[in-house]
Design an enzyme around this catalytic site. Structure first.
Site, short mmCIF file in Angstrom:
data_model
loop_
_atom_site.label_atom_id
_atom_site.label_comp_id
_atom_site.label_asym_id
_atom_site.label_seq_id
_atom_site.Cartn_x
_atom_site.Cartn_y
_atom_site.Cartn_z
N THR A 1 35.87 47.31 41.79
CA THR A 1 35.42 46.03 42.35
C THR A 1 35.77 45.88 43.82
O THR A 1 36.74 46.49 44.29
CB THR A 1 36.07 44.88 41.55
OG1 THR A 1 35.82 43.65 42.20
CG2 THR A 1 37.59 45.05 41.46
N ASP A 2 35.03 45.03 44.51
CA ASP A 2 35.36 44.74 45.92
C ASP A 2 36.65 43.93 46.03
O ASP A 2 37.24 43.84 47.12
CB ASP A 2 34.20 44.00 46.60
CG ASP A 2 33.85 42.65 45.97
OD1 ASP A 2 34.44 42.29 44.95
OD2 ASP A 2 32.96 41.96 46.52
N GLU A 3 37.12 43.33 44.91
CA GLU A 3 38.29 42.45 44.99
C GLU A 3 39.56 43.21 45.36
O GLU A 3 40.55 42.60 45.76
CB GLU A 3 38.49 41.71 43.66
CG GLU A 3 37.30 40.85 43.30
CD GLU A 3 37.61 39.71 42.34
OE1 GLU A 3 38.78 39.48 42.03
OE2 GLU A 3 36.64 39.05 41.91
N TYR B 1 44.21 40.39 38.26
CA TYR B 1 43.03 41.23 37.96
C TYR B 1 42.81 42.26 39.06
O TYR B 1 42.71 43.46 38.80
CB TYR B 1 41.77 40.36 37.80
CG TYR B 1 40.48 41.14 37.90
CD1 TYR B 1 40.11 42.05 36.91
CD2 TYR B 1 39.64 40.99 39.01
CE1 TYR B 1 38.93 42.78 37.02
CE2 TYR B 1 38.45 41.72 39.12
CZ TYR B 1 38.11 42.61 38.12
OH TYR B 1 36.96 43.35 38.23
N LYS C 1 43.04 46.39 39.03
CA LYS C 1 41.92 47.28 39.39
C LYS C 1 42.32 48.18 40.56
O LYS C 1 41.99 49.38 40.59
CB LYS C 1 40.67 46.47 39.76
CG LYS C 1 40.00 45.75 38.60
CD LYS C 1 39.45 46.67 37.52
CE LYS C 1 38.23 47.45 37.94
NZ LYS C 1 37.65 48.23 36.81
P1 NAD Z 1 32.99 42.62 30.85
O1 NAD Z 1 34.26 41.84 30.69
O2 NAD Z 1 31.70 41.93 30.64
O3 NAD Z 1 33.01 43.90 29.89
C1 NAD Z 1 34.15 44.68 29.69
C2 NAD Z 1 33.93 45.52 28.44
O4 NAD Z 1 35.08 46.35 28.26
C3 NAD Z 1 33.76 44.68 27.17
O5 NAD Z 1 32.68 45.17 26.41
C4 NAD Z 1 35.07 44.90 26.43
O6 NAD Z 1 34.95 44.83 25.02
C5 NAD Z 1 35.46 46.30 26.90
N1 NAD Z 1 36.90 46.55 26.79
C6 NAD Z 1 37.89 45.75 27.23
N2 NAD Z 1 39.09 46.29 26.92
C7 NAD Z 1 38.83 47.48 26.29
C8 NAD Z 1 39.65 48.50 25.75
N3 NAD Z 1 40.98 48.40 25.77
N4 NAD Z 1 39.06 49.58 25.21
C9 NAD Z 1 37.70 49.69 25.16
N5 NAD Z 1 36.88 48.73 25.64
C10 NAD Z 1 37.44 47.64 26.21
O7 NAD Z 1 33.08 43.26 32.31
P2 NAD Z 1 31.93 43.53 33.36
O8 NAD Z 1 31.74 42.32 34.18
O9 NAD Z 1 30.78 44.15 32.68
O10 NAD Z 1 32.65 44.62 34.28
C11 NAD Z 1 32.60 46.00 33.93
C12 NAD Z 1 33.40 46.78 34.96
O11 NAD Z 1 32.85 46.57 36.25
C13 NAD Z 1 34.86 46.36 35.05
O12 NAD Z 1 35.64 47.50 35.26
C14 NAD Z 1 34.91 45.45 36.28
O13 NAD Z 1 36.17 45.50 36.89
C15 NAD Z 1 33.84 46.07 37.14
N6 NAD Z 1 33.15 45.16 38.07
C16 NAD Z 1 32.62 43.98 37.64
C17 NAD Z 1 31.92 43.17 38.53
C18 NAD Z 1 31.29 41.87 38.09
O14 NAD Z 1 30.78 41.14 38.94
N7 NAD Z 1 31.26 41.55 36.81
C19 NAD Z 1 31.78 43.56 39.87
C20 NAD Z 1 32.35 44.79 40.28
C21 NAD Z 1 33.01 45.58 39.36
O1 DAU Z 2 33.72 40.55 43.22
C1 DAU Z 2 33.59 41.24 42.03
C2 DAU Z 2 34.23 40.44 40.91
O2 DAU Z 2 33.39 39.34 40.66
C3 DAU Z 2 34.45 41.26 39.65
O3 DAU Z 2 35.33 42.30 39.91
C4 DAU Z 2 35.00 40.37 38.53
O4 DAU Z 2 35.11 41.11 37.33
C5 DAU Z 2 34.03 39.22 38.32
O5 DAU Z 2 34.53 38.34 37.34
C6 DAU Z 2 33.81 38.46 39.64
O6 DAU Z 2 35.02 37.77 40.04
P1 DAU Z 2 34.97 36.29 40.63
O7 DAU Z 2 36.29 35.66 40.43
O8 DAU Z 2 34.41 36.28 42.00
O9 DAU Z 2 33.85 35.64 39.63
P2 DAU Z 2 33.78 34.23 38.89
O10 DAU Z 2 32.41 34.12 38.32
O11 DAU Z 2 34.94 33.98 38.01
O12 DAU Z 2 33.88 33.21 40.11
C7 DAU Z 2 32.95 33.25 41.18
C8 DAU Z 2 33.38 32.19 42.19
O13 DAU Z 2 33.18 30.90 41.61
C9 DAU Z 2 34.85 32.24 42.55
O14 DAU Z 2 34.99 31.87 43.91
C10 DAU Z 2 35.50 31.20 41.65
C11 DAU Z 2 34.41 30.17 41.50
N1 DAU Z 2 34.34 29.45 40.21
C12 DAU Z 2 34.40 30.17 39.06
C13 DAU Z 2 34.31 29.56 37.83
C14 DAU Z 2 34.41 30.36 36.54
C15 DAU Z 2 34.14 28.08 40.19
O15 DAU Z 2 34.07 27.43 41.25
N2 DAU Z 2 34.06 27.48 38.97
C16 DAU Z 2 34.14 28.15 37.79
O16 DAU Z 2 34.08 27.50 36.70
#
Ligand code: NAD
Ligand code: DAU
Length: 350
Positions: free
Chosen positions: A131-133, A156, A160
């Site tokens: 992730t970019d975080e 988190y 990562k």
């Molecule tokens: P998600 O939470 O939707 O999915 C995670 C999956 O991992 C789920 O299916 C869960 O059951 C599985 N999992 C969790 N713990 C496990 C374990 N111990 N063993 C096997 N499986 C397990 O997450 P996502 O949003 O799809 O993100 C996927 C990946 O991409 C993550 O590594 C996250 O850090 C990264 N990522 C997410 C975003 C985003 O915006 N969502 C952006 C950049 C990177």
């Molecule tokens: O940047 C990549 C990341 O983006 C991934 O690595 C993470 O897995 C993914 O969850 C996401 O993280 P964020 O914290 O940015 O996403 P989230 O949807 O939780 O929140 C987006 C923005 O909105 C953040 O600034 C927090 C804010 N927020 C979030 C929620 C859930 C609100 O204002 N209200 C809310 O209820």
């Protein structure tokens, strides 16, 4: 090639699994997922019977299980997405994030390392999805590049960042062939409704308050999830071993602006007078340690491998709203918890 995709029942993982199963019938795709609350096999019903797809329920933290799985399946590559992914949950329960994201990743790296080092090994690649975080928080200016120093702020992002360091350490120490990508915020179908965009869609639809943290001034760089899956495909097949790529949409939005746009789209789709849904916006206590701004410079990926986002935000957001409105059953099953019975119902009996 037999590829292990971890976390394939989650949001992004399910799109990656679908893309690989459909585009590469010559590959065998094994989806390993623990099916935590975030894992939903209903995300994959359209491909679950394809001959090149197999689902295995299991935990990446279970060392013995993972070693045995690698020994029996002889994977040539891993695409690792399994993780705890929600920042707010990491603030309530950091240890769970260390266990899954750090220890689980190291467990997989160990298994891949043995697979890579054993005699006659055919193991080619360990692709870690990050992730970019990990780069921390930006002020008004600047963008994250692949050389930006890591500076994570939430449990988190710290977990990562740690997993990224371990992946690089296995490359440097054991020559494990690794690739890493760091992507910005994804949105699109199958997004679990605890994250900002699907939560807002769900709440607007049900006339419930839409919680916006702080003043809604925080900025995220949004990318349509299928573009992320396309980037993973491109990087998996073309990136040099040991390299890192940033993935992003060049699409920065303040949270409040995203929510207002969503409210307006929802008013139009639901036939409500314009402005009705904006009244649901509710400013709530800010997230602890809330990163102000993320912005990804994805020019290396465009320059080296020719990837560019294909979906504009307005178009992607509207199609995401349409998807949620047309897939009410999916949303209801997620919010009621019914989706968690699907594995027992469909898979266990096979
Ligand atoms: P998600 O939470 O939707 O999915 C995670 C999956 O991992 C789920 O299916 C869960 O059951 C599985 N999992 C969790 N713990 C496990 C374990 N111990 N063993 C096997 N499986 C397990 O997450 P996502 O949003 O799809 O993100 C996927 C990946 O991409 C993550 O590594 C996250 O850090 C990264 N990522 C997410 C975003 C985003 O915006 N969502 C952006 C950049 C990177
Ligand atoms: O940047 C990549 C990341 O983006 C991934 O690595 C993470 O897995 C993914 O969850 C996401 O993280 P964020 O914290 O940015 O996403 P989230 O949807 O939780 O929140 C987006 C923005 O909105 C953040 O600034 C927090 C804010 N927020 C979030 C929620 C859930 C609100 O204002 N209200 C809310 O209820």
């Amino acid at each position: 090639m037999k590829i292990l995709i971890t976390g394939g029942a989650g949001f992004i993982g399910s799109h990656v699994v679908r893309l690989f199963v459909n585009h590469y019938p010559q590959y065998k795709i094994v989806n390993l997922d623990k099916l935590t609350y975030a894992g939903n096999l209903k995300n994959l019903t359209d491909i679950e019977n394809k001959p090149n797809y197999k689902f295995i329920k299991g935990d990446i933290c279970d060392a013995e299980f993972i070693q045995n799985l690698f020994a029996t399946e002889n994977f040539q590559a891993v695409i690792h997405l399994a993780a705890e992914s929600h920042v707010d949950r990491s603030i309530s329960n950091p240890l769970e994030f260390v266990i899954t994201n750090v220890m689980g990743t190291v467990n997989l790296l160990n298994a891949a390392r043995y697979q890579f080092q054993k005699e006659g090994a055919t193991f080619q690649k360990f692709y870690h999805v990050s992730t970019d975080e990990v780069y921390g928080s930006l002020g008004k200016d600047g963008m994250f590049t692949e050389t930006t120093a890591y500076d994570p702020h939430s449990p988190y992002s710290a977990s990562k960042a740690s997993s990224d360091h371990f992946v690089r350490a296995y490359h440097d120490t054991y020559k494990l062939p690794v690739v890493i990508s760091n992507c910005s915020n994804n949105y699109g179908p199958y997004h679990f409704p605890e994250k900002l965009i699907p939560l807002a869609i769900h709440n607007i639809k049900n006339n419930k308050p839409v919680p916006v943290y702080g003043k809604g001034e925080n900025i995220r760089d949004w990318l349509f999830v299928i573009d992320h899956a396309r980037a993973i495909d491109t990087i998996f097949h073309n990136a040099q071993i040991g390299s890192t790529y940033n993935i992003g949409g060049h699409n920065e939005w303040k949270n409040i602006d995203v929510i207002e746009l969503l409210c307006d789209i929802m008013d139009q789709k639901l036939g409500r007078p314009q402005g009705t849904s904006r009244a649901l916006i509710s400013f709530v206590k800010d997230r602890a340690g809330h990163d102000l701004r993320y912005a990804i410079d994805a020019s290396k990926l465009q320059r080296d491998l020719g990837w560019m986002p294909s979906v504009q935000f307005a178009e992607g957001l509207e199609s995401t709203v349409d998807w949620y409105l047309n897939n009410d059953v999916w949303l209801q099953e997620v919010t009621s918890g019914n989706y968690q019975n699907y594995y027992e119902e469909q898979y266990h009996k096979r």
